[in-house]
Write a protein that holds these residues in place. Structure first.
Motif, PDB file in Angstrom:
ATOM      1  N   GLY A  14      65.891  63.235  51.394  1.00 28.52           N
ATOM      2  CA  GLY A  14      65.617  62.492  50.061  1.00 28.52           C
ATOM      3  C   GLY A  14      65.179  60.929  50.701  1.00 28.52           C
ATOM      4  O   GLY A  14      65.187  60.741  51.802  1.00 28.52           O
ATOM      5  N   ASP A  36      65.794  58.605  34.957  1.00 26.08           N
ATOM      6  CA  ASP A  36      65.641  57.681  36.161  1.00 26.08           C
ATOM      7  C   ASP A  36      66.739  56.831  36.483  1.00 26.08           C
ATOM      8  O   ASP A  36      66.838  56.338  37.463  1.00 26.08           O
ATOM      9  CB  ASP A  36      64.404  56.959  36.002  1.00 26.08           C
ATOM     10  N   SER A  53      63.425  56.427  40.282  1.00 30.39           N
ATOM     11  CA  SER A  53      62.385  57.130  40.608  1.00 30.39           C
ATOM     12  C   SER A  53      61.390  56.017  41.269  1.00 30.39           C
ATOM     13  O   SER A  53      60.446  56.145  42.094  1.00 30.39           O
ATOM     14  CB  SER A  53      61.543  57.615  39.330  1.00 30.39           C
ATOM     15  N   SER A 298      70.147  64.036  37.939  1.00 32.91           N
ATOM     16  CA  SER A 298      69.424  63.584  36.966  1.00 32.91           C
ATOM     17  C   SER A 298      69.690  64.258  35.625  1.00 32.91           C
ATOM     18  O   SER A 298      69.970  65.678  35.741  1.00 32.91           O
ATOM     19  CB  SER A 298      68.099  63.009  37.365  1.00 32.91           C
ATOM     20  N   ARG A 302      65.918  67.348  38.069  1.00 27.07           N
ATOM     21  CA  ARG A 302      64.764  67.275  38.718  1.00 27.07           C
ATOM     22  C   ARG A 302      65.181  66.496  40.264  1.00 27.07           C
ATOM     23  O   ARG A 302      64.403  66.277  41.171  1.00 27.07           O
ATOM     24  CB  ARG A 302      63.485  67.004  38.381  1.00 27.07           C
ATOM     25  N   MET A 303      66.277  65.586  40.158  1.00 24.73           N
ATOM     26  CA  MET A 303      66.750  64.566  41.319  1.00 24.73           C
ATOM     27  C   MET A 303      68.154  64.734  41.366  1.00 24.73           C
ATOM     28  O   MET A 303      68.933  65.141  40.658  1.00 24.73           O
ATOM     29  CB  MET A 303      66.361  63.223  40.739  1.00 24.73           C
ATOM     30  N   ALA A 305      71.143  62.414  43.419  1.00 23.95           N
ATOM     31  CA  ALA A 305      71.423  61.104  44.148  1.00 23.95           C
ATOM     32  C   ALA A 305      72.781  61.637  44.995  1.00 23.95           C
ATOM     33  O   ALA A 305      73.646  62.123  44.524  1.00 23.95           O
ATOM     34  CB  ALA A 305      71.914  60.142  43.076  1.00 23.95           C
ATOM     35  N   VAL A 326      67.794  59.608  47.289  1.00 22.48           N
ATOM     36  CA  VAL A 326      67.422  60.496  46.413  1.00 22.48           C
ATOM     37  C   VAL A 326      66.405  61.573  46.606  1.00 22.48           C
ATOM     38  O   VAL A 326      65.524  61.211  47.127  1.00 22.48           O
ATOM     39  CB  VAL A 326      66.718  59.444  45.046  1.00 22.48           C
ATOM     40  N   ARG A 327      66.974  62.657  46.200  1.00 23.61           N
ATOM     41  CA  ARG A 327      66.206  63.964  46.487  1.00 23.61           C
ATOM     42  C   ARG A 327      65.457  64.583  45.370  1.00 23.61           C
ATOM     43  O   ARG A 327      66.224  64.811  44.419  1.00 23.61           O
ATOM     44  CB  ARG A 327      67.320  64.921  47.333  1.00 23.61           C
ATOM     45  N   ASP A 328      64.457  64.954  45.631  1.00 22.44           N
ATOM     46  CA  ASP A 328      63.710  65.746  44.663  1.00 22.44           C
ATOM     47  C   ASP A 328      63.982  67.317  44.874  1.00 22.44           C
ATOM     48  O   ASP A 328      63.735  67.600  45.711  1.00 22.44           O
ATOM     49  CB  ASP A 328      61.958  65.586  44.838  1.00 22.44           C
TER      50      ASP A 328
END
Length: 344
Positions: A14, A36, A53, A298, A302-303, A305, A326-328
């Motif tokens: 991330g 976000d 984001s 999130s 999609r994310m 933390a 923060v990882r996608d």
């Protein structure tokens, strides 16, 4: 002359958020109304609001003492709980902060119930309190009720009108927020040692529980024999070294909002993703620089933390700076794999 080529930095999972807290991170949580916004509390006495984001700090409140927990109300405000025994509301759009009320000891947990419109706080004074944050009878807020617990409150979790309270002494109380006069269920943790985190399943059928012993228990609200037959516990965040099993506390559990799989974070610096229904680990991220203090997906899933923050399990020693990653999230990391049946 010998030329020493420095090793590349570890491939942490991330991107790092700018302006992280300067002392131990106690919680982070994504908004229920935005994909976000991320709220973060810490021992540096701050509550911070980020756009995860855009990697921008949107607002910050400094309080009188360490902040032990936080939660969102809406996109412009949240609630915090702290070592100064108070429950506070932080309104970021106008920079206003007010006190909903106090406990008789530090407040470890705070949650906002969208089902009841109440703020629920859990304290080391062995009580849970419910607050109405709306103005009533000319007052800024109202204490709805105080509910005695068997021990100090360590963790809270909500799903719909259900509230699960985890305390010291391995006690668990399950409440219906519509009737808080007494718990629906009194339970003892199926794990042998101190509880670290409790999180309800998104589908409302039960909860996951973690402890200092490197284990997670999967529990169900249904008290029938068939319902209780589904519960189980498993080992995680452990490693073998020199023939010894080293056990790490599991500090955080976060459920994926779409797939119902969940991530765990431990003092070993790893984040694991699990498929609870199929009892399998789906993914493990690269090791983070410090203990995993908190996790949150999130709203759209999609994310993820990740709070990489030393939790003083080895005492007061030099440690890596506190960092938020923060990882996608990719589907392969969190989506359950279909069962494969043998060909007859």
């Amino acid at each position: 002359m010998t030329v020493i080529i420095p090793s590349p930095p570890p491939p942490y999972s991330g991107r790092e958020l700018s302006n992280p807290p300067s002392d131990g991170i106690t919680n982070l949580i994504f908004s229920n109304h935005s994909d976000d916004l991320l709220l973060v509390s810490s021992w540096d006495k701050s509550v911070k609001l980020y756009d995860a984001s855009a990697n921008v700090l949107r607002g910050e409140f400094k309080q009188e003492n360490a902040v032990l927990d936080c939660c969102f109300h809406d996109d412009s405000s949240g609630f915090s709980a702290g070592l100064d025994t108070t429950v506070r509301r932080c309104i970021f759009t106008c920079g206003k902060e007010d006190i909903l009320g106090k406990h008789d000891a530090p407040v470890r947990c705070v949650e906002y119930s969208y089902a009841s419109g109440q703020v629920i706080s859990g304290s080391w004074d062995k009580t849970v309190k419910c607050w109405d944050p709306r103005g009533t009878n000319g007052k800024e807020h109202t204490l709805v009720g105080t509910y005695l617990q068997p021990e100090r409150v360590y963790s809270l979790s909500l799903v719909g009108n259900r509230l699960v309270v985890a305390t010291a002494g391995r006690h668990l109380n399950v409440y219906d927020l519509r009737n808080m006069s007494k718990p629906e269920q009194w339970r003892e943790s199926s794990l042998k040692y101190q509880t670290r985190c409790v999180r309800c399943y998104p589908n409302g059928t039960g909860f996951a529980l973690s402890s200092v012993e490197g284990r997670v228990a999967m529990e169900f609200f249904d008290l029938s024999e068939a319902g209780q037959a589904k519960k189980y516990a498993f080992k995680c965040h452990r490693k073998s070294e020199d023939g010894k099993d080293i056990v790490y506390p599991v500090n955080s559990i976060a459920f994926h909002p779409i797939y119902g799989t969940f991530a765990t974070g431990g003092c070993d610096g790893f984040v694991n993703v699990w498929d609870g229904n199929n009892k399998k680990r789906l993914f493990q991220y690269s090791k983070y620089p410090s203990s995993i203090a908190a996790l949150s997906f999130s709203r759209d899933g999609r994310m993820l933390a990740v709070a990489s923050s030393y939790t003083y399990e080895y005492g007061n020693k030099p440690h890596e700076p506190d960092t938020i990653f923060v990882r996608d999230v990719k589907d392969i990391e969190v989506k359950p794999k279909p069962k494969v049946y043998p060909t007859p």
